[in-house]
Design a protein around this motif. Sequence first.
Motif, PDB file in Angstrom:
ATOM      1  N   LYS A  63       0.819  -1.209   0.000  1.00 12.45           N
ATOM      2  CA  LYS A  63       0.000   0.000   0.000  1.00 12.45           C
ATOM      3  C   LYS A  63       0.859   1.268   0.000  1.00 12.45           C
ATOM      4  N   TYR A  64       1.801   1.355   0.911  1.00 17.02           N
ATOM      5  CA  TYR A  64       2.549   2.591   1.125  1.00 17.02           C
ATOM      6  C   TYR A  64       3.975   2.587   0.567  1.00 17.02           C
ATOM      7  N   GLY A  65       4.592   1.428   0.458  1.00 19.31           N
ATOM      8  CA  GLY A  65       6.013   1.389   0.163  1.00 19.31           C
ATOM      9  C   GLY A  65       6.398   1.155  -1.282  1.00 19.31           C
ATOM     10  N   GLY A  66       5.436   0.931  -2.127  1.00 17.84           N
ATOM     11  CA  GLY A  66       5.753   0.748  -3.535  1.00 17.84           C
ATOM     12  C   GLY A  66       6.214  -0.648  -3.900  1.00 17.84           C
ATOM     13  N   THR A  67       5.976  -1.634  -3.040  1.00 15.39           N
ATOM     14  CA  THR A  67       6.357  -2.998  -3.403  1.00 15.39           C
ATOM     15  C   THR A  67       5.345  -3.560  -4.401  1.00 15.39           C
ATOM     16  N   ASP A  68       5.676  -4.683  -4.963  1.00 13.35           N
ATOM     17  CA  ASP A  68       4.873  -5.323  -5.997  1.00 13.35           C
ATOM     18  C   ASP A  68       3.464  -5.624  -5.485  1.00 13.35           C
ATOM     19  N   ARG A  69       2.467  -5.237  -6.278  1.00 17.74           N
ATOM     20  CA  ARG A  69       1.068  -5.434  -5.906  1.00 17.74           C
ATOM     21  C   ARG A  69       0.417  -6.596  -6.658  1.00 17.74           C
ATOM     22  N   THR A  70       1.196  -7.362  -7.370  1.00 19.41           N
ATOM     23  CA  THR A  70       0.636  -8.426  -8.199  1.00 19.41           C
ATOM     24  C   THR A  70      -0.253  -9.373  -7.415  1.00 19.41           C
ATOM     25  N   GLY A  71       0.162  -9.762  -6.220  1.00 19.79           N
ATOM     26  CA  GLY A  71      -0.651 -10.656  -5.399  1.00 19.79           C
ATOM     27  C   GLY A  71      -2.007 -10.057  -5.078  1.00 19.79           C
ATOM     28  N   LEU A  72      -2.041  -8.762  -4.815  1.00 14.61           N
ATOM     29  CA  LEU A  72      -3.309  -8.089  -4.545  1.00 14.61           C
ATOM     30  C   LEU A  72      -4.160  -7.994  -5.811  1.00 14.61           C
ATOM     31  N   TYR A  73      -3.521  -7.701  -6.932  1.00 13.67           N
ATOM     32  CA  TYR A  73      -4.260  -7.652  -8.200  1.00 13.67           C
ATOM     33  C   TYR A  73      -4.881  -9.015  -8.494  1.00 13.67           C
ATOM     34  N   ASN A  74      -4.133 -10.068  -8.240  1.00 11.37           N
ATOM     35  CA  ASN A  74      -4.635 -11.417  -8.495  1.00 11.37           C
ATOM     36  C   ASN A  74      -5.826 -11.766  -7.603  1.00 11.37           C
ATOM     37  N   LEU A  75      -5.947 -11.097  -6.478  1.00 13.80           N
ATOM     38  CA  LEU A  75      -7.086 -11.306  -5.585  1.00 13.80           C
ATOM     39  C   LEU A  75      -8.258 -10.391  -5.933  1.00 13.80           C
ATOM     40  N   GLY A  76      -8.098  -9.561  -6.957  1.00 16.05           N
ATOM     41  CA  GLY A  76      -9.189  -8.693  -7.405  1.00 16.05           C
ATOM     42  C   GLY A  76      -9.096  -7.252  -6.957  1.00 16.05           C
ATOM     43  N   PHE A  77      -8.047  -6.889  -6.246  1.00 16.50           N
ATOM     44  CA  PHE A  77      -7.883  -5.501  -5.820  1.00 16.50           C
ATOM     45  C   PHE A  77      -7.346  -4.667  -6.972  1.00 16.50           C
ATOM     46  N   THR A  78      -7.754  -3.420  -7.025  1.00 17.74           N
ATOM     47  CA  THR A  78      -7.239  -2.477  -8.010  1.00 17.74           C
ATOM     48  C   THR A  78      -6.361  -1.461  -7.287  1.00 17.74           C
ATOM     49  N   ASP A  79      -5.602  -0.682  -8.038  1.00 20.07           N
ATOM     50  CA  ASP A  79      -4.815   0.384  -7.413  1.00 20.07           C
ATOM     51  C   ASP A  79      -5.724   1.339  -6.651  1.00 20.07           C
ATOM     52  N   GLN A  80      -6.895   1.635  -7.208  1.00 17.82           N
ATOM     53  CA  GLN A  80      -7.824   2.529  -6.529  1.00 17.82           C
ATOM     54  C   GLN A  80      -8.273   1.940  -5.191  1.00 17.82           C
ATOM     55  N   ASP A  81      -8.562   0.630  -5.174  1.00 16.14           N
ATOM     56  CA  ASP A  81      -8.933  -0.033  -3.910  1.00 16.14           C
ATOM     57  C   ASP A  81      -7.815   0.114  -2.887  1.00 16.14           C
TER      58      ASP A  81
END
Length: 107
Positions: A63-81
Amino acid sequence: MRPTIIVVAVLTFCQAAVSARANDSRCAVPPYGMTVSSFKAFAQAFGGVVVPAKVLPALCNAKYGGTDRTGLYNLGFTDQDIDSKSMGDLAPQFMTALFNLADKTHQ
């Protein structure tokens, strides 16, 4: 079987976040970018399934540190979420998404 799938998913998510090491100082110690009350509620609700000190820093850094968000995207989260929700809202939603994934793969 469900707890095993959740553990594998959490470990995969945490490893991806650790490997991308763009850490935010809020994510280094409890309450990991959350309010103290949200952290305590998360630990009470999910502490029997995951280790909050392993899961929350990775989620916080996504969320805050700029690490890879792929795992969250794969769970259906968007950058906006991810960007618009507080950690207190995002963390339980993350766990719910993992439970939903476990249910789908168990069927």
